[in-house]
Every structure is written in C-alpha cells, then in structure tokens.
Design a protein around this motif. Structure first.
Motif: not given
Lengths: 73, 249
Positions: A60, A62-64
């Motif tokens: 979550g 690291t998700c852009p």
C-alpha cells in the motif's frame, strides 16, 4: 504467532506498474493475466496465498495509485 | 476486528491520477495528504499547484487548491499565506517549475522567510513536455535535448537546490529525501511532517526536496527507474536534513 493480513485491491485504479510486487516481503503479489477497463494488467494476491500475508502494509505504501488497502486480522 | 494498516488517505480524492504507471508522484501525494491529516490541518490547508506533470494536482488533493503560473507557486503561496496566516499553505512543484523558470520566486520566498511549505519533486528531467534536460539533469544523463548526455561545457552543471537555499537565513527547514524504498518513504513522510510543523510553529520557510522517478522519460521500467534513482541520483543529491528548527544531527 505472526500477524495475519488481508489485502484488498481496487483493480480499476491499478496501472500495472508492478512496484507492489517488488516490495512484498513474502512474495505473494502477482500481476493478473486479465486486463482492467483501462487496459492494464492489475496486481492481485496469488491464488490461495493470502494467508501468508503479514500485514506489513508495504504494498500500500509503495503504490503510487492508491489501489491497495491492507488490514491486520 | 480488522485493523486498517494502509488505505488511501482522506487527503486524496477518488480521482484516478493522470500520472504514468510507476511514477512516484502518487507516493509523494499520499505522504503530503497523510501528513496534513495527522497534523489535523487538512481541512484548513491550501495547496498551490505548479505547471508540469503535477499541474492537475488540484484534482487529487482533498483540500483547497490554487493553480499558479509556471514557476510562480511560491509567489502565489506568499499572497495566500499573508492574507490567511492561520491556514497551512503549501506549494507542490517539480524541478522544471521550481529550479528553472521559478528560481527567482523560490530563492526570494526562502530569503524572505515566508512561512510556507514547499514540496519540491526532483526527477532530473522535464516530464510533461517530453523529457527535455532540466537544471537538475545529471551530467551524462541522456534526455531529448541532450541526446549524447549532458555535458558541462555545453549544458552547465546540475543545481543542488537544498544546499543553495540552506545558505539563506530565512529558510528554517530544508531537507532532501527519496521514495525509492519503504525505509526512505517513511523518512520522507517524517520530513514532510516536520516541514509542515515548521510552518504551524511559525518558524519560517520550509522545503522538502523529494527525489522521484520518471520511468517514461528515463526509458526504464518503474522497478528499473527506482534502481536508477538510487544508483545515480542519490550520489549527486545526498539525502540529508540541512536545516531544522529542532537542530540537525
């Protein structure tokens, strides 16, 4: 006993960048063979592997594209 | 009862961003939104969007937003903050916006010690316009306007904005962070929160430079771009807190 987690993906938000697959410490995230409505392969947990999730939340973070919600059970 | 470890921050709207797949703008948006929410100022915050890839940031931040002319976000933020001193005012600018056409604005906003927070996203290239050389482009880096790599004799040297601004007395908080791994994403969040706290405490100008990727214009996959940032950008742009009201280690 290690923490158990649950990962929920909002597939339509995913752009298929695969960054989440590179940070998962237990390696349970893969890209789908299917496409979402915008034409991207979306991220998902490998079949039957959700019980390996340790609820670290790295995917979550690291998700852009704010695709992923992580819960600790 | 399941406890939420991570979800889309309240400070981010439901809009799907226009950023390319794997662009780390989205991670930085999230950190800014989480910081404002955790400091309890999300509802009273006013952001100023730049020109560049983040030009549509006003669609993504769930607070009041204003669009500025290219490079002029610190000047617009200055006006907003002086009229509404109790609001938390921030600019969100890229390196083409802040370090090229907006250099005068950022230098003088820092020199005046304007009590605003600047989020400076440095990806060493002009993203939106098609991958041209920026003032922050590394020596040897290939861009559409330096097809044989940036050469100092023709193209000059890359600017280290944080080091430059930290010489100014008006700059109270100056830090450079990166978002290339989880540890650094956490450090980046801490720095962004400290920058906003600097403003809330009325200590003066605060800026956080966030090293970011541009997979599309660097010609790399998102995962390769993360490695390129770590191996090439950090040696030239060292991660550090240069100035802080709470002291620098």
């Amino acid at each position: 006993m290690a923490a158990r987690g649950n990962v929920i993906f909002d597939n339509e938000r995913c752009k298929g960048c695969e960054l989440c697959t590179t940070v998962c410490p237990v390696g349970i995230i893969e890209m789908s063979s299917r496409l979402n409505s915008r034409g991207y392969h979306f991220s998902q947990v490998k079949e039957g592997m959700m019980e390996k999730c340790i609820a670290c939340g790295f995917c979550g973070m690291t998700c852009p594209d704010f695709v992923i919600k992580v819960e600790r059970l | 009862m399941a406890k939420v470890i991570y979800e889309k921050p309240k400070g981010i709207t439901d809009a799907i961003t226009h950023y390319c797949p794997g662009c780390t703008h989205g991670i930085i948006h999230g950190l800014v939104a989480e910081s404002l929410e955790e400091l309890g100022v999300l509802g009273e915050s006013i952001g100023v969007a730049p020109v560049g890839c983040a030009v549509l940031a006003y669609n993504y931040f769930n607070c009041d937003m204003q669009e500025a002319a290219h490079g002029r976000a610190p000047a617009v933020a200055t006006g907003i903050k002086r009229v509404l001193p109790d609001r938390t005012v921030f600019t969100y600018q890229g390196d083409g916006d802040l370090a090229a056409i907006g250099t005068a604005e950022i230098v003088h906003a820092a020199a005046r010690g304007e009590n605003i927070t600047v989020i400076f996203v440095n990806n060493a290239i002009y993203g939106m316009t098609g991958g041209q050389m920026a003032p922050t482009t590394l020596l040897g880096q290939v861009t559409t306007t330096t097809p044989y790599g940036r050469k100092p004799e023709a193209n000059g040297f890359p600017i280290r904005i944080c080091e430059m601004l930290s010489t100014l007395e008006g700059a109270a908080y100056v830090a450079r962070v990166s978002v290339h791994d989880i540890n650094n994403i956490r450090k980046a969040k801490k720095a962004i929160k400290e920058a906003f706290q600097t403003q809330i405490d009325r200590k003066g100008f605060s800026i956080v430079e966030v090293l970011s990727t541009c997979p599309t214009n660097w010609g790399l996959t998102p995962a390769e771009a993360i490695k390129w940032l770590k191996n090439n950008m950090i040696p030239h742009y060292p991660l550090a807190t240069f100035k802080s009201p709470w002291g620098v280690k």
